[in-house]
Motif scaffolding. Structure first.
Motif, PDB file in Angstrom:
ATOM      1  N   ASN A  60       7.446  41.967  23.354  1.00  0.00           N
ATOM      2  CA  ASN A  60       6.631  40.999  24.102  1.00  0.00           C
ATOM      3  C   ASN A  60       5.319  40.717  23.403  1.00  0.00           C
ATOM      4  OD1 ASN A  60       8.253  40.307  26.306  1.00  0.00           O
ATOM      5  ND2 ASN A  60       7.706  42.170  27.393  1.00  0.00           N
ATOM      6  N   GLU A  61       4.708  41.754  22.808  1.00  0.00           N
ATOM      7  CA  GLU A  61       3.459  41.559  22.066  1.00  0.00           C
ATOM      8  C   GLU A  61       3.688  40.678  20.840  1.00  0.00           C
ATOM      9  OE1 GLU A  61       1.460  45.238  21.168  1.00  0.00           O
ATOM     10  OE2 GLU A  61       1.863  46.004  23.179  1.00  0.00           O
ATOM     11  N   ILE A  62       4.801  40.908  20.163  1.00  0.00           N
ATOM     12  CA  ILE A  62       5.133  40.079  18.997  1.00  0.00           C
ATOM     13  C   ILE A  62       5.305  38.625  19.433  1.00  0.00           C
ATOM     14  CG2 ILE A  62       6.811  39.648  17.159  1.00  0.00           C
ATOM     15  CD1 ILE A  62       7.461  42.685  17.312  1.00  0.00           C
ATOM     16  N   LEU A  63       6.022  38.424  20.534  1.00  0.00           N
ATOM     17  CA  LEU A  63       6.222  37.072  21.064  1.00  0.00           C
ATOM     18  C   LEU A  63       4.887  36.399  21.345  1.00  0.00           C
ATOM     19  CD1 LEU A  63       8.177  34.885  22.200  1.00  0.00           C
ATOM     20  CD2 LEU A  63       7.900  36.029  24.415  1.00  0.00           C
ATOM     21  N   ASN A  64       3.973  37.128  21.984  1.00  0.00           N
ATOM     22  CA  ASN A  64       2.662  36.550  22.301  1.00  0.00           C
ATOM     23  C   ASN A  64       1.888  36.189  21.045  1.00  0.00           C
ATOM     24  OD1 ASN A  64       3.159  36.766  25.028  1.00  0.00           O
ATOM     25  ND2 ASN A  64       2.098  38.703  25.249  1.00  0.00           N
ATOM     26  N   PRO A  90      12.242  28.323  27.322  1.00  0.00           N
ATOM     27  CA  PRO A  90      11.655  29.648  27.536  1.00  0.00           C
ATOM     28  C   PRO A  90      12.312  30.698  26.642  1.00  0.00           C
ATOM     29  CG  PRO A  90      13.185  29.141  29.294  1.00  0.00           C
ATOM     30  CD  PRO A  90      13.100  27.910  28.432  1.00  0.00           C
ATOM     31  N   PRO A  91      11.546  31.702  26.206  1.00  0.00           N
ATOM     32  CA  PRO A  91      12.144  32.829  25.485  1.00  0.00           C
ATOM     33  C   PRO A  91      13.163  33.525  26.388  1.00  0.00           C
ATOM     34  CG  PRO A  91       9.758  32.836  25.282  1.00  0.00           C
ATOM     35  CD  PRO A  91      10.109  31.810  26.317  1.00  0.00           C
ATOM     36  N   ARG A  92      14.171  34.158  25.771  1.00  0.00           N
ATOM     37  CA  ARG A  92      15.240  34.793  26.544  1.00  0.00           C
ATOM     38  C   ARG A  92      15.345  36.272  26.189  1.00  0.00           C
ATOM     39  NH1 ARG A  92      16.274  30.683  23.779  1.00  0.00           N
ATOM     40  NH2 ARG A  92      17.642  31.630  22.247  1.00  0.00           N
ATOM     41  N   LEU A 103      12.065  27.570  18.065  1.00  0.00           N
ATOM     42  CA  LEU A 103      10.915  26.758  17.702  1.00  0.00           C
ATOM     43  C   LEU A 103      11.386  25.478  17.033  1.00  0.00           C
ATOM     44  CD1 LEU A 103       8.843  29.561  15.926  1.00  0.00           C
ATOM     45  CD2 LEU A 103       8.687  28.896  18.311  1.00  0.00           C
ATOM     46  N   GLU A 104      10.603  24.420  17.177  1.00  0.00           N
ATOM     47  CA  GLU A 104      10.829  23.193  16.418  1.00  0.00           C
ATOM     48  C   GLU A 104       9.536  22.864  15.700  1.00  0.00           C
ATOM     49  OE1 GLU A 104      12.039  20.030  19.006  1.00  0.00           O
ATOM     50  OE2 GLU A 104      14.123  20.677  18.986  1.00  0.00           O
ATOM     51  N   ALA A 105       9.682  22.348  14.479  1.00  0.00           N
ATOM     52  CA  ALA A 105       8.497  21.998  13.680  1.00  0.00           C
ATOM     53  C   ALA A 105       8.760  20.749  12.855  1.00  0.00           C
ATOM     54  CB  ALA A 105       8.125  23.170  12.770  1.00  0.00           C
ATOM     55  N   LEU A 106       7.682  20.092  12.497  1.00  0.00           N
ATOM     56  CA  LEU A 106       7.724  18.955  11.579  1.00  0.00           C
ATOM     57  C   LEU A 106       6.748  19.265  10.455  1.00  0.00           C
ATOM     58  CD1 LEU A 106       8.442  16.046  10.709  1.00  0.00           C
ATOM     59  CD2 LEU A 106       6.557  15.275  12.182  1.00  0.00           C
TER      60      LEU A 106
END
Length: 110
Positions: A60-64, A90-92, A103-106
């Protein structure tokens, strides 16, 4: 170990995300990375879909660290600008306790 083929921009983006999380490489597993070419009238770049698994204690800390404020983060990628990046859905929490996040990025060539 199977390696996912990535463009230079995609590989640099992944390295920047690992650095942002601030943990050893074995705590963030890349499960999918798709990139497609993108262009507008004035810019050329790539759209990226990134699927990650965050494993081990304190996931959870890594996710944050990885996701809080990500949309406004300045990610350093040589020759590229990260024009947009966001968490998709949402994260699962998975059965083994890992957290899956998409994640999505441009990225746009400088």
């Amino acid at each position: 170990m199977m390696r996912i083929a990535m463009s230079a921009a995609a590989a640099s983006l992944f390295r920047a995300l690992l650095a942002r999380a601030g943990v050893s490489r074995d705590r963030i597993l890349l499960t999918e990375f798709r990139s497609v070419e993108w262009q507008s009238l004035t810019f050329v770049g790539e759209r990226h879909l990134i699927a990650l698994r965050l494993v081990g204690p304190n996931s959870n800390e890594i996710l944050n660290r990885l996701t809080i404020g990500l949309e406004d983060a300045e990610l350093a990628i040589p020759g590229q600008i990260v024009a947009d990046i966001a968490v998709v859905g949402p994260p699962r929490r998975e059965e083994d306790g890992a957290i899956a996040v998409d994640l999505e990025a441009l990225t746009i060539a400088e």
